[in-house]
Scaffold this active site. Structure first.
Site, PDB file in Angstrom:
ATOM      1  CG  ASP A 144       3.755  26.828   2.587  1.00  0.00           C
ATOM      2  OD1 ASP A 144       3.269  26.991   3.710  1.00  0.00           O
ATOM      3  OD2 ASP A 144       4.372  27.720   1.971  1.00  0.00           O
TER       4      ASP A 144
ATOM      5  CE  LYS B 274      -2.275  30.940   5.062  1.00  0.00           C
ATOM      6  NZ  LYS B 274      -3.459  30.822   5.924  1.00  0.00           N
TER       7      LYS B 274
ATOM      8  CG  MET C  50      -0.796  31.745  -6.224  1.00  0.00           C
ATOM      9  SD  MET C  50      -1.052  32.500  -4.599  1.00  0.00           S
ATOM     10  CE  MET C  50       0.254  33.757  -4.613  1.00  0.00           C
TER      11      MET C  50
END
Length: 244
Positions: A36, A57, A168
């Site tokens: 990641d 991502k 997030m």
């Protein structure tokens, strides 16, 4: 036909020494590591022998498509014996594990899962702020408002729990705070914002729900936001210094 094995490994929150012993051992044996964006360089130093494939991502940037990542796992498993899918935190929480496991199962590829320390627990430890407190908080909800475009909700739902942990949680946490205030949560409810958890550039900021709703937060790196009375400073605990 694939003859390799894929290992989904949780890298933990970022610091190299917070990965599990099993995870570090498998990284040292890996021939390929698909990692990641949030996996740190020092973590990747544990697998200098491996082919490194960035499948991260990134918010607001062009990112690897999930179906492409799935196919990469299958392709590398057909070529190598030990393939690692290295995910930040724990692979089973907000890590798209369901899609990847389904792809491996459909193709008959063997896999194992190695858990990691999810950022909520690392952030609580960094802030010295237990997520539960006897007589105050006995439930915790881990959630995110970030979704794939095809699964976007018109109005994200905020969980009902004593302590809320929003992954997030940059701009999304501001909207969460506004909804909580609208539902009757006290403006003085403690909030702890942890940025770049466990990394050298880690920052911890203590504010309250009203300040969060006004946009007072940090957003210069991966951010996790914790909300609830359990986070209130203890009598002998000193608050972290706010960033300059």
């Amino acid at each position: 036909m694939a003859n390799g094995t894929v290992y989904l490994i949780g890298a933990g929150p970022g610091a190299q020494d917070l990965i599990t012993v099993r995870g570090a051992r498998l990284l040292a044996q890996a021939q390929v590591v698909l990692h990641d964006a949030l996996v740190s360089g020092e973590m990747l130093a544990l697998c200098p022998q491996a082919l490194l494939v960035d499948v991260g991502k990134r918010c607001g940037q062009q990112s690897a498509r999930q179906d492409w990542i799935n196919q990469q796992l299958l392709d590398y498993a057909a070529q190598y014996q030990v393939v690692v899918r290295l995910k930040g935190g724990d692979p089973m929480l907000f890590g798209r594990a369901d899609e990847e496991l389904s792809a491996l199962e459909d193709a008959g590829v063997a896999y194992h899962i190695v858990p990691g320390i999810t950022t909520a627990l690392a952030a609580a430890a960094a802030a010295k702020a237990p997520l539960t407190r006897r007589g105050v908080a006995r439930s915790v909800a881990l959630f995110t408002s970030s979704t794939a475009p095809e699964h976007a909700e018109p109005m994200p739902v905020t969980p009902d729990a004593d302590t809320l942990v929003q992954y997030m949680g940059g701009r999304e946490a501001i909207a969460t705070a506004q909804r909580l205030l609208g539902h009757g949560r006290a403006p003085q409810t403690p909030v702890v914002v942890v940025e770049n958890c466990s990394r050298p550039e880690q920052r911890i900021v203590r504010i309250d729900l009203a300040q969060l709703a006004e946009g007072l937060t940090v957003a210069h790196g991966p951010v996790l936001v914790m909300i609830g009375e359990a986070l209130r400073l203890r009598a002998g605990q000193q608050a972290e210094r706010a960033p300059d």
